[in-house]
Motif scaffolding. Structure first.
Motif, PDB file in Angstrom:
ATOM      1  N   VAL A 113       0.824  -1.209   0.000  1.00  0.00           N
ATOM      2  CA  VAL A 113       0.000   0.000   0.000  1.00  0.00           C
ATOM      3  C   VAL A 113       0.859   1.261   0.000  1.00  0.00           C
ATOM      4  O   VAL A 113       0.547   2.241  -0.675  1.00  0.00           O
ATOM      5  CB  VAL A 113      -0.945  -0.011   1.225  1.00  0.00           C
ATOM      6  N   HIS A 114       1.941   1.254   0.747  1.00  0.00           N
ATOM      7  CA  HIS A 114       2.788   2.447   0.829  1.00  0.00           C
ATOM      8  C   HIS A 114       3.450   2.752  -0.508  1.00  0.00           C
ATOM      9  O   HIS A 114       3.569   3.915  -0.905  1.00  0.00           O
ATOM     10  CB  HIS A 114       3.839   2.261   1.923  1.00  0.00           C
ATOM     11  N   LEU A 115       3.883   1.700  -1.212  1.00  0.00           N
ATOM     12  CA  LEU A 115       4.473   1.902  -2.528  1.00  0.00           C
ATOM     13  C   LEU A 115       3.436   2.475  -3.495  1.00  0.00           C
ATOM     14  O   LEU A 115       3.742   3.362  -4.300  1.00  0.00           O
ATOM     15  CB  LEU A 115       5.029   0.584  -3.069  1.00  0.00           C
ATOM     16  N   VAL A 116       2.207   1.968  -3.422  1.00  0.00           N
ATOM     17  CA  VAL A 116       1.148   2.507  -4.275  1.00  0.00           C
ATOM     18  C   VAL A 116       0.960   3.994  -4.015  1.00  0.00           C
ATOM     19  O   VAL A 116       0.830   4.800  -4.939  1.00  0.00           O
ATOM     20  CB  VAL A 116      -0.182   1.743  -4.051  1.00  0.00           C
ATOM     21  N   GLY A 117       0.950   4.378  -2.726  1.00  0.00           N
ATOM     22  CA  GLY A 117       0.819   5.795  -2.398  1.00  0.00           C
ATOM     23  C   GLY A 117       1.938   6.630  -2.997  1.00  0.00           C
ATOM     24  O   GLY A 117       1.701   7.719  -3.535  1.00  0.00           O
ATOM     25  N   THR A 118       3.168   6.116  -2.945  1.00  0.00           N
ATOM     26  CA  THR A 118       4.299   6.835  -3.535  1.00  0.00           C
ATOM     27  C   THR A 118       4.134   6.963  -5.042  1.00  0.00           C
ATOM     28  O   THR A 118       4.365   8.035  -5.623  1.00  0.00           O
ATOM     29  CB  THR A 118       5.616   6.105  -3.213  1.00  0.00           C
ATOM     30  N   LEU A 119       3.725   5.879  -5.695  1.00  0.00           N
ATOM     31  CA  LEU A 119       3.549   5.919  -7.153  1.00  0.00           C
ATOM     32  C   LEU A 119       2.449   6.896  -7.543  1.00  0.00           C
ATOM     33  O   LEU A 119       2.574   7.628  -8.538  1.00  0.00           O
ATOM     34  CB  LEU A 119       3.230   4.521  -7.681  1.00  0.00           C
ATOM     35  N   LEU A 120       1.371   6.928  -6.771  1.00  0.00           N
ATOM     36  CA  LEU A 120       0.279   7.853  -7.094  1.00  0.00           C
ATOM     37  C   LEU A 120       0.731   9.302  -6.947  1.00  0.00           C
ATOM     38  O   LEU A 120       0.294  10.167  -7.711  1.00  0.00           O
ATOM     39  CB  LEU A 120      -0.923   7.575  -6.190  1.00  0.00           C
ATOM     40  N   SER A 121       1.608   9.557  -5.980  1.00  0.00           N
ATOM     41  CA  SER A 121       2.104  10.925  -5.818  1.00  0.00           C
ATOM     42  C   SER A 121       3.000  11.335  -6.979  1.00  0.00           C
ATOM     43  O   SER A 121       3.194  12.527  -7.238  1.00  0.00           O
ATOM     44  CB  SER A 121       2.863  11.057  -4.497  1.00  0.00           C
ATOM     45  N   LEU A 122       3.544  10.349  -7.698  1.00  0.00           N
ATOM     46  CA  LEU A 122       4.411  10.619  -8.848  1.00  0.00           C
ATOM     47  C   LEU A 122       3.663  10.533 -10.173  1.00  0.00           C
ATOM     48  O   LEU A 122       4.277  10.652 -11.237  1.00  0.00           O
ATOM     49  CB  LEU A 122       5.573   9.600  -8.868  1.00  0.00           C
ATOM     50  N   ASN A 123       2.362  10.329 -10.095  1.00  0.00           N
ATOM     51  CA  ASN A 123       1.561  10.049 -11.292  1.00  0.00           C
ATOM     52  C   ASN A 123       1.746  11.092 -12.389  1.00  0.00           C
ATOM     53  O   ASN A 123       1.907  10.762 -13.569  1.00  0.00           O
ATOM     54  CB  ASN A 123       0.088   9.944 -10.896  1.00  0.00           C
ATOM     55  N   ARG A 124       1.739  12.362 -12.002  1.00  0.00           N
ATOM     56  CA  ARG A 124       1.795  13.434 -12.998  1.00  0.00           C
ATOM     57  C   ARG A 124       3.169  13.569 -13.656  1.00  0.00           C
ATOM     58  O   ARG A 124       3.274  14.128 -14.743  1.00  0.00           O
ATOM     59  CB  ARG A 124       1.406  14.763 -12.347  1.00  0.00           C
ATOM     60  N   VAL A 125       4.227  13.104 -12.991  1.00  0.00           N
ATOM     61  CA  VAL A 125       5.572  13.244 -13.557  1.00  0.00           C
ATOM     62  C   VAL A 125       6.123  11.913 -14.072  1.00  0.00           C
ATOM     63  O   VAL A 125       7.256  11.850 -14.542  1.00  0.00           O
ATOM     64  CB  VAL A 125       6.547  13.822 -12.500  1.00  0.00           C
ATOM     65  N   MET A 126       5.319  10.880 -14.013  1.00  0.00           N
ATOM     66  CA  MET A 126       5.770   9.555 -14.410  1.00  0.00           C
ATOM     67  C   MET A 126       5.897   9.456 -15.929  1.00  0.00           C
ATOM     68  O   MET A 126       4.961   9.774 -16.659  1.00  0.00           O
ATOM     69  CB  MET A 126       4.769   8.504 -13.898  1.00  0.00           C
ATOM     70  N   PRO A 127       7.049   9.027 -16.448  1.00  0.00           N
ATOM     71  CA  PRO A 127       7.192   8.888 -17.899  1.00  0.00           C
ATOM     72  C   PRO A 127       6.338   7.738 -18.435  1.00  0.00           C
ATOM     73  O   PRO A 127       6.003   6.802 -17.703  1.00  0.00           O
ATOM     74  CB  PRO A 127       8.688   8.590 -18.073  1.00  0.00           C
ATOM     75  N   GLU A 128       5.990   7.812 -19.708  1.00  0.00           N
ATOM     76  CA  GLU A 128       5.145   6.793 -20.322  1.00  0.00           C
ATOM     77  C   GLU A 128       5.777   5.411 -20.205  1.00  0.00           C
ATOM     78  O   GLU A 128       5.077   4.406 -20.073  1.00  0.00           O
ATOM     79  CB  GLU A 128       4.896   7.136 -21.796  1.00  0.00           C
ATOM     80  N   SER A 129       7.108   5.336 -20.254  1.00  0.00           N
ATOM     81  CA  SER A 129       7.795   4.045 -20.192  1.00  0.00           C
ATOM     82  C   SER A 129       7.585   3.336 -18.862  1.00  0.00           C
ATOM     83  O   SER A 129       7.749   2.123 -18.759  1.00  0.00           O
ATOM     84  CB  SER A 129       9.293   4.243 -20.434  1.00  0.00           C
ATOM     85  N   THR A 130       7.217   4.090 -17.825  1.00  0.00           N
ATOM     86  CA  THR A 130       7.044   3.516 -16.490  1.00  0.00           C
ATOM     87  C   THR A 130       5.587   3.240 -16.147  1.00  0.00           C
ATOM     88  O   THR A 130       5.286   2.416 -15.289  1.00  0.00           O
ATOM     89  CB  THR A 130       7.632   4.485 -15.436  1.00  0.00           C
ATOM     90  N   LYS A 131       4.651   3.912 -16.811  1.00  0.00           N
ATOM     91  CA  LYS A 131       3.244   3.849 -16.406  1.00  0.00           C
ATOM     92  C   LYS A 131       2.665   2.438 -16.469  1.00  0.00           C
ATOM     93  O   LYS A 131       1.884   2.047 -15.601  1.00  0.00           O
ATOM     94  CB  LYS A 131       2.416   4.813 -17.254  1.00  0.00           C
ATOM     95  N   ALA A 132       3.028   1.678 -17.485  1.00  0.00           N
ATOM     96  CA  ALA A 132       2.484   0.319 -17.593  1.00  0.00           C
ATOM     97  C   ALA A 132       2.940  -0.544 -16.421  1.00  0.00           C
ATOM     98  O   ALA A 132       2.154  -1.299 -15.836  1.00  0.00           O
ATOM     99  CB  ALA A 132       2.901  -0.310 -18.919  1.00  0.00           C
ATOM    100  N   THR A 133       4.236  -0.431 -16.070  1.00  0.00           N
ATOM    101  CA  THR A 133       4.751  -1.193 -14.925  1.00  0.00           C
ATOM    102  C   THR A 133       4.114  -0.722 -13.633  1.00  0.00           C
ATOM    103  O   THR A 133       3.745  -1.530 -12.771  1.00  0.00           O
ATOM    104  CB  THR A 133       6.281  -1.043 -14.841  1.00  0.00           C
TER     105      THR A 133
END
Length: 390
Positions: A113-133
């Motif tokens: 859950v904590h990792l998901v929270g971190t990823l969601l906070s990075l959602n807007r700056v996440m490159p397309e190459s990472t979004k699928a993973t």
């Protein structure tokens, strides 16, 4: 050392690091696996060797391959609960946030859950190459939460709705004879060998498909990350029940209605944006516009209550909802993280309005929903059910 002393000495040596060797007899760690565990702990928690002087900091550096090897090591040598803590500490202590934007590294991380929270906070700056993973990581965690809470939620909520649907003056064809007899056992007449029912219990009418309206309003400030994840999954489970009309909104200083995405909780989560300010009053105002049947509505506000909007208006709106007949629940957190930080003045003001504010774990939330939908005493339930929680 006997066998028990050796095991205790090994654990203390891993906790204390090389600085503890002298006090433990100076034997060190002879086992290769123990040495690998010690290196993994040292990379995260040591500065110039564990026990060294000065500020403790990590030694993973900025190399993604090195971090990836370290992630593999901790997954090999430690149980998953410890891995989750070490990963969270690595992100916080070693500033590995940028590395989480690399697909290769995400594949090596233990999802939680904590990792998901971190990823969601990075959602807007996440490159397309990472979004699928990233989506795969989030989806794995969501499925695990659904497996954990879905059946219990449906059973608890369904039971509450069935109880609410029963009527006390049913027609003959609608009488629930089993429950009627049990309700009237005190009226058994031995001389007639029969029960004289003072109260009839009937099955509810099934014509009305939607029995309750539920509105979830979720604070998406950074401190609420775990609560956002759990609440989104609960929202999706509730939305799957035809007897409920479920709405879900998330808010910071703006309000976003994600109700249309409830069929896919992963989409709900990627529709959030963790961080930013908080305007609880605006969120409540929008939620009020969704409530058309106050007496049949449940409003759940999940927030730490740090209000950046108009506090007096926030409290006035809560009072108005309660007086109109809406069942109101305020949760300071919906997570397993223990006692949350929250605005104590606002929590006390809500309690004075008859709306107690408290934290709740995901495992207890289905029972809380059942009590609320049954229009039970939420404060009394919290006092009993949550006793012993932080």
């Amino acid at each position: 050392m006997n066998e028990i002393d050796e095991a205790q000495g090994r654990r203390w040596r891993l906790v204390l690091g090389s600085a503890g060797e002298a006090g433990l007899g100076g034997g060190g760690l002879g086992n290769a696996d123990d040495q690998a565990m010690d290196r993994a702990l040292g990379a995260l928690y040591d500065s110039g060797g564990r026990g060294g002087q000065g500020r403790r900091s990590g030694g993973l550096g900025g190399s993604a391959p090195q971090v990836s090897r370290w992630l593999g090591d901790i997954r090999r040598y430690f149980p998953s609960t410890v891995v989750e803590v070490m990963q969270r500490d690595a992100v916080e202590r070693l500033n590995l946030t940028e590395l989480l934007l690399e697909p290769e590294l995400l594949e090596a991380v233990e999802p939680d859950v904590h990792l998901v929270g971190t990823l969601l906070s990075l959602n807007r700056v996440m490159p397309e190459s990472t979004k699928a993973t990233a989506r795969m990581v989030v989806e794995k965690v969501v499925k695990e939460i659904e497996r954990r809470i879905a059946a219990q939620t449906v059973a608890a909520v369904g039971g509450a709705l069935n109880r609410a649907a029963r009527v006390s003056r049913p027609k003959l064809r609608d009488i629930d004879w089993d429950r009627t007899i049990r309700k009237n056992l005190a009226n058994y007449l031995p001389e007639h060998r029969t029960v004289v029912p003072e109260r009839l219990v009937g099955y509810g009418r099934k014509a009305q498909a939607v029995k309750r309206d539920v509105v979830l309003a979720i604070d998406q400030s950074g401190s609420m990350a775990s609560s956002v994840v759990y609440a989104s999954v609960f929202g999706a489970v509730l939305a799957s029940m035809r007897s409920l009309r479920t709405s879900l909104v998330v808010f910071d200083t703006a309000v976003v209605d994600l109700t249309e995405k409830l069929s896919d909780p992963v989409e709900v989560l990627f529709g959030t944006q963790l961080g930013g300010g908080t305007d609880i009053n605006r969120a409540i105002a929008y939620s009020q516009s969704l409530i058309t049947r106050p007496a049949d509505s449940l409003f759940v506000l999940i927030s730490d209550l740090y209000e950046g909007g108009v506090r007096a208006e926030m409290l006035r709106r809560i009072r108005a909802m309660k007086e109109a007949g809406v069942q109101v629940v305020v949760l300071l957190a919906l997570s397993d993280e223990g006692a949350p930080a929250y605005d104590r003045d606002n929590a006390a003001a809500l309690t004075a309005l008859g709306v107690p504010a408290f934290a709740c774990t995901p495992d207890k939330f289905p029972d809380l929903l059942a009590v609320a939908l049954d229009r039970g005493d939420i404060g009394a339930w919290a006092h009993t059910a949550l006793r012993g929680q932080p």
